[in-house]
Design an enzyme around this catalytic site. Sequence first.
Site, PDB file in Angstrom:
ATOM      1  N   SER A   1       0.821  -1.207   0.000  1.00  0.00           N
ATOM      2  CA  SER A   1       0.000   0.000   0.000  1.00  0.00           C
ATOM      3  C   SER A   1       0.858   1.261   0.000  1.00  0.00           C
ATOM      4  O   SER A   1       1.772   1.366  -0.806  1.00  0.00           O
ATOM      5  CB  SER A   1      -0.940  -0.068   1.200  1.00  0.00           C
TER       6      SER A   1
ATOM      7  N   LYS B   1       4.271   2.103  -2.181  1.00  0.00           N
ATOM      8  CA  LYS B   1       4.639   3.288  -2.973  1.00  0.00           C
ATOM      9  C   LYS B   1       6.090   3.655  -2.625  1.00  0.00           C
ATOM     10  O   LYS B   1       6.912   3.970  -3.483  1.00  0.00           O
ATOM     11  CB  LYS B   1       3.705   4.472  -2.655  1.00  0.00           C
TER      12      LYS B   1
ATOM     13  N   HIS C   1      -7.960  -5.445  -0.329  1.00  0.00           N
ATOM     14  CA  HIS C   1      -6.684  -4.813  -0.011  1.00  0.00           C
ATOM     15  C   HIS C   1      -6.133  -5.447   1.276  1.00  0.00           C
ATOM     16  O   HIS C   1      -6.739  -5.336   2.336  1.00  0.00           O
ATOM     17  CB  HIS C   1      -7.003  -3.334   0.220  1.00  0.00           C
TER      18      HIS C   1
HETATM   19  C1  GCU Z   1      -5.515   4.772   1.449  1.00  0.00           C
HETATM   20  C2  GCU Z   1      -4.920   5.495   0.266  1.00  0.00           C
HETATM   21  C3  GCU Z   1      -4.080   4.594  -0.614  1.00  0.00           C
HETATM   22  C4  GCU Z   1      -3.093   3.815   0.231  1.00  0.00           C
HETATM   23  C5  GCU Z   1      -3.807   3.137   1.364  1.00  0.00           C
HETATM   24  C6  GCU Z   1      -2.905   2.441   2.371  1.00  0.00           C
HETATM   25  O1  GCU Z   1      -6.481   3.880   1.026  1.00  0.00           O
HETATM   26  O2  GCU Z   1      -5.973   6.087  -0.449  1.00  0.00           O
HETATM   27  O3  GCU Z   1      -3.381   5.360  -1.576  1.00  0.00           O
HETATM   28  O4  GCU Z   1      -2.374   2.925  -0.548  1.00  0.00           O
HETATM   29  O5  GCU Z   1      -4.509   4.096   2.120  1.00  0.00           O
HETATM   30  O6  GCU Z   1      -1.754   2.784   2.508  1.00  0.00           O
HETATM   31  O7  GCU Z   1      -3.418   1.591   3.086  1.00  0.00           O
END
Ligand code: GCU
Length: 423
Positions: free
Chosen positions: A261, A265, A402
Amino acid sequence: MAIGRFLLMSGLSFFGLVGHVLAQPVPGLPDPLQRASGGRVTTVAEWQQVRRPELIELFTSQVYGRSPGKPAAMTFRVFDTDKKALGGKATRRQVAIYINGKTDGPRIDVLLYIPNHVRGPVPAIVGLNFWGNHSINADPGIRIATSYLEKSRNNPYVNLDCVVDNRATEACRGINARQWPLDSILGHGYALVTAYREDIASDVPATRFSTGVHTAYPDWQNRPDNFGTIAAWAWGLSRLMDYLQTDRAIDVKRVAVFGWSRLGKAALWAGATDERFAAVLSNESGAGGATLFRRGQGEFIRRLCTVFPHWYSTSFRQYMDKEAQLPFDQHEVIALLAPRPVYIASAEQDKGADPIGEFESAKAASAVYRLFGREGLPATTLPPLNSSVQGSIGYHMRTGEHDVTALDWRYFLQFLDKHLVKK
Ligand code: GCU
């Protein structure tokens, strides 16, 4: 034969078939090999000397921000070694990284588990964690995180009832162990190296840039290419690598960086900017990670820059609502990893991360792998759900939400076993 039964027998799920139809080349995607100054890169040397630095500068100045590099005064202190951790399976080591060399200054606690059953130096997987080092395993020897800890209710991944006044307590040990299958990681012969995101930089909008590494570089926020939290985490991953270069138990030529997540990134950007990482594992990194902005699916730049105003540099805000006109897209971050192996994992229900966009992005990055004579992603259409394709770029889309699951790790380890072979 009933269609459902046919799909089952052929190993294709219904979504798998739909996926084949839905996954389409994305119009207007920039060519990673096209030089800003004109002309197309045709040799590896041109990529390395001209185009790669050009792209690094583009993403640094426009998206992630400029990070400080390795602080001259930084020091490491090993404060724990237990050769019989986890019932004798591993050696646990903990190291404090003092960012500015001062023991009362910002500190990153690093936790290592090194497998005992294999002769070293061993390859390693380095990844930041969301809820503190103590959360990845119930091992009573792990130092409880001292940095801020969120206390959200109904968090689908962890029970944060153990958090008191935004600090971890003894009851927080092992609350996220499910996402860190240490037995399998160690069983495959990898060391696991982790640190807590909040030790490196605040992930809370209200306290952004006021903890961790940002306190050591206060002036760096007064510029449009200020380094945001994603870049700070990537910077932190490089500091973990600095430490590993001093630890003889680890084979530093075989270190993969993992992240899920937002931390995925950061893992991608760490891999792009720091070529010491031999491989990258991106789990559902989504927008501002592996997926393509241009598809206009899932999370948009406006949301990234407003809900998480600390993640990217100020300059990134100029692209809100301008996805279609971006002078770059995220497949070029993946391309910056070439020719090193990278695995992009998606989940079917993780709509915010646009799983198909992650696949298309991996596909589009393959052009640069081909320049190196590698295959990149060995698929032009989405593989069936829950199955993995693995060239120099690996990919799977699993069923479900997710998360980080056993299936994700099974494929990550399989992929690393193939690529991080001792030379
Ligand atoms: C939020 C966000 C995402 C990210 C996620 C996470 O949902 O919008 O961009 O990847 O958090 O880190 O769990």
